[in-house]
Design a protein around this motif. Structure first.
Motif, short mmCIF file in Angstrom:
data_model
loop_
_atom_site.label_atom_id
_atom_site.label_comp_id
_atom_site.label_asym_id
_atom_site.label_seq_id
_atom_site.Cartn_x
_atom_site.Cartn_y
_atom_site.Cartn_z
N GLU A 13 11.15 7.01 -14.07
CA GLU A 13 11.03 5.59 -13.79
C GLU A 13 10.68 5.33 -12.33
OE1 GLU A 13 13.54 2.28 -15.58
OE2 GLU A 13 14.46 2.52 -13.60
N LEU A 14 11.38 5.98 -11.39
CA LEU A 14 11.08 5.77 -9.98
C LEU A 14 9.68 6.24 -9.64
CD1 LEU A 14 11.85 4.92 -7.14
CD2 LEU A 14 12.96 7.14 -6.83
N ASP A 15 9.29 7.39 -10.16
CA ASP A 15 7.94 7.90 -9.90
C ASP A 15 6.88 6.91 -10.38
OD1 ASP A 15 6.37 10.49 -9.11
OD2 ASP A 15 5.52 9.89 -11.04
N ALA A 16 7.08 6.36 -11.57
CA ALA A 16 6.10 5.41 -12.12
C ALA A 16 6.07 4.12 -11.30
CB ALA A 16 6.45 5.11 -13.57
N VAL A 17 7.24 3.65 -10.87
CA VAL A 17 7.31 2.43 -10.08
C VAL A 17 6.52 2.58 -8.77
CG1 VAL A 17 8.87 1.05 -8.65
CG2 VAL A 17 9.45 1.53 -11.03
N LEU A 18 6.70 3.71 -8.10
CA LEU A 18 6.02 3.92 -6.82
C LEU A 18 4.52 4.10 -7.00
CD1 LEU A 18 8.61 6.20 -4.99
CD2 LEU A 18 8.25 3.73 -4.71
N ARG A 19 4.12 4.84 -8.01
CA ARG A 19 2.68 5.08 -8.22
C ARG A 19 1.94 3.83 -8.67
NH1 ARG A 19 1.83 10.32 -7.37
NH2 ARG A 19 3.61 11.74 -7.68
N ALA A 20 2.67 2.88 -9.24
CA ALA A 20 2.01 1.65 -9.71
C ALA A 20 1.76 0.65 -8.59
CB ALA A 20 2.88 1.00 -10.79
N ARG A 21 2.31 0.88 -7.40
CA ARG A 21 2.14 -0.08 -6.32
C ARG A 21 0.71 -0.05 -5.78
NH1 ARG A 21 6.45 -2.45 -4.01
NH2 ARG A 21 5.38 -2.65 -2.00
N PRO A 22 0.09 -1.22 -5.58
CA PRO A 22 -1.30 -1.24 -5.11
C PRO A 22 -1.48 -0.70 -3.70
CG PRO A 22 -0.37 -3.46 -5.20
CD PRO A 22 0.61 -2.56 -5.87
N ASP A 23 -0.41 -0.71 -2.88
CA ASP A 23 -0.55 -0.22 -1.51
C ASP A 23 -0.28 1.28 -1.41
OD1 ASP A 23 2.16 -0.44 -2.09
OD2 ASP A 23 2.71 -1.17 -0.09
N VAL A 24 0.00 1.95 -2.52
CA VAL A 24 0.24 3.40 -2.51
C VAL A 24 -1.03 4.07 -3.07
CG1 VAL A 24 1.66 5.28 -3.38
CG2 VAL A 24 2.73 3.10 -2.73
N ASP A 25 -1.96 4.36 -2.16
CA ASP A 25 -3.24 4.98 -2.55
C ASP A 25 -3.35 6.38 -1.96
OD1 ASP A 25 -3.38 4.24 0.08
OD2 ASP A 25 -5.30 3.18 -0.07
N PHE A 26 -2.22 7.08 -1.87
CA PHE A 26 -2.16 8.40 -1.25
C PHE A 26 -1.19 9.26 -2.06
CE2 PHE A 26 0.66 5.36 0.80
CZ PHE A 26 1.90 5.95 0.61
N PRO A 27 -1.28 10.57 -1.94
CA PRO A 27 -0.36 11.44 -2.70
C PRO A 27 1.04 11.46 -2.08
CG PRO A 27 -1.82 12.78 -1.37
CD PRO A 27 -2.30 11.36 -1.22
N PHE A 28 2.03 11.66 -2.92
CA PHE A 28 3.41 11.87 -2.47
C PHE A 28 4.10 12.73 -3.52
CE2 PHE A 28 3.66 8.04 -5.07
CZ PHE A 28 4.76 8.30 -5.88
N THR A 29 5.23 13.31 -3.15
CA THR A 29 6.01 14.10 -4.11
C THR A 29 7.43 13.55 -4.20
OG1 THR A 29 6.67 15.73 -2.44
CG2 THR A 29 4.67 16.19 -3.69
#
Length: 383
Positions: free
Chosen positions: A275-291
């Motif tokens: 759930e947290l991973d999906a929430v962060l990846r869905a943000r429009p300002d997150v256009d970069f990789p993270f782990t």
């Protein structure tokens, strides 16, 4: 057996700091080996067989069992963890075990070396007096409760079972019959380092992390708006630490945040991670990789479903010693959840107040030690 205050002092004077994933701590104070050796010596001194259960280097569970000289009325586990949190910024000597005003100060005094001391004292009395009608009592001192729970997981994976379990944590001599679970992650971002005089030539991992942290803050508010558990309340998420960069004049190419999520029944580490991973990846300002990586093995929620009979029996014993008690839920996690997940009814009990745990001047009210030991002894006697 040493008098209870002296026994507690000896435990506090022996560092058993859990590094909790950190690499910047003094190796001389890390891990439980010093406490393990002391407890093993005390158990052997009362003529009790004790075995070590290896969990990791310098990290062994201790397990001892009292077998009554007659068929036992029931079996019970007394479990306490040996480790403590780190000692940064403490205002008292962490391992001094100073006594003033009826309090003993030091890291672990409250969480949970007082609980370990009273369990050992009650256990030693059983071995010495062998009261008729008593239970078979297994005393387990486990490792790594503060970070991953590896010790109690190893204990239960070995096949150990009992009719009941009492897990030591500071409860002011009350009963905790439910608590939230815990999931923890390392959230990491990368970038491109360069000289701070030309930041346009680099990519700041810290700025990237800032966007993710805004996402977690929004997620925290959303969790608060969801329907809470009727016993344990709302789900929560918190960022406890952020690290990154090497100097003020270098654009950082790495940043890490340590994230803590408290779970309610029906949630698991896996579902919370997804759930947290999906929430962060869905943000429009997150256009970069993270782990997003697991930082511990976590802790399940503890529900009250299994422990009704235990709460009634144990509560009656508490009342016989101190006159009253409450049975209630708490938001923090304990080893009891792992015990209960194996089918053993478990509650949390011990001297001290959780408000003093992990604090800069951690202390325990010494007046609570003897009543706690008496309560455990009477329960084991079947009273």
């Amino acid at each position: 057996m040493l008098p209870l205050p002296q026994l507690l002092s000896e435990l506090v004077r022996r560092p058993s700091v859990n590094p909790m994933g950190r690499t910047d701590l003094d190796p001389a104070i890390l891990y439980e080996a010093r406490v393990t050796a002391f407890l093993e010596h005390e158990l052997r001194n009362i003529g009790c067989a004790v075995r070590r259960q290896h969990v990791a280097p310098e990290r062994d569970n201790l397990v001892a069992t009292y077998e009554p000289p007659h068929p036992p009325a029931f079996s019970v586990l007394f479990e306490a963890h040996q480790d403590t949190v780190p000692v940064d910024a403490m205002t008292v000597e962490p391992f001094g075990a100073a006594v003033a005003g009826g309090r003993l100060y030091g890291r672990g005094a409250c969480d949970v070396k007082a609980g370990a001391a009273v369990m050992l004292t009650a256990f030693a009395r059983l071995v010495r007096e062998k009261p008729p009608g008593s239970a078979r009592v297994t005393l387990a001192f486990t490792v790594d409760e503060e970070h991953g729970g590896a010790g109690v997981q190893e204990l239960m994976a070995s096949g150990f079972r009992a009719d009941y379990a009492i897990v030591a944590e500071p409860t002011l001599l009350n009963i905790v019959n439910a608590h939230k679970g815990v999931a923890r992650w390392a959230l990491e971002t990368g970038g491109r380092a360069c000289h701070s005089s030309r930041p346009d030539q680099g990519v700041s991992a810290v700025y990237r992390m800032a966007r993710l942290l805004r996402g977690i803050e929004d997620y925290a508010r959303e969790l608060q708006d969801r329907a809470p558990d009727p016993v344990l309340g709302p789900r929560t998420v918190s960022v406890g630490r952020v690290t990154g960069g090497v100097s003020p004049n270098t654009v950082p190419d790495y940043c890490r945040a340590d994230v803590d999520r408290r779970l309610i029944p029906g949630e698991t580490y896996d579902t919370a991670t997804a759930e947290l991973d999906a929430v962060l990846r869905a943000r429009p300002d997150v256009d970069f990789p993270f782990t997003l990586t697991r930082a511990s093995s976590g802790c399940l929620p503890l529900g009250p479903e299994l422990s009704g009979d235990l709460v009634a029996r144990f509560g009656a014993v508490i009342d016989s010693v101190v006159g009253r008690h409450t049975a209630h839920p708490v938001p923090f996690g304990t080893d009891a959840a792992t015990v209960a997940a194996a089918g053993v009814p478990a509650v949390v009990f011990g001297p001290g107040d959780i408000a003093q745990a992990h604090t800069k001047d951690e202390w325990i009210d010494l007046a609570q030690l003897e009543p706690a030991a008496e309560i455990l002894f009477r329960f084991a006697c079947g009273k």
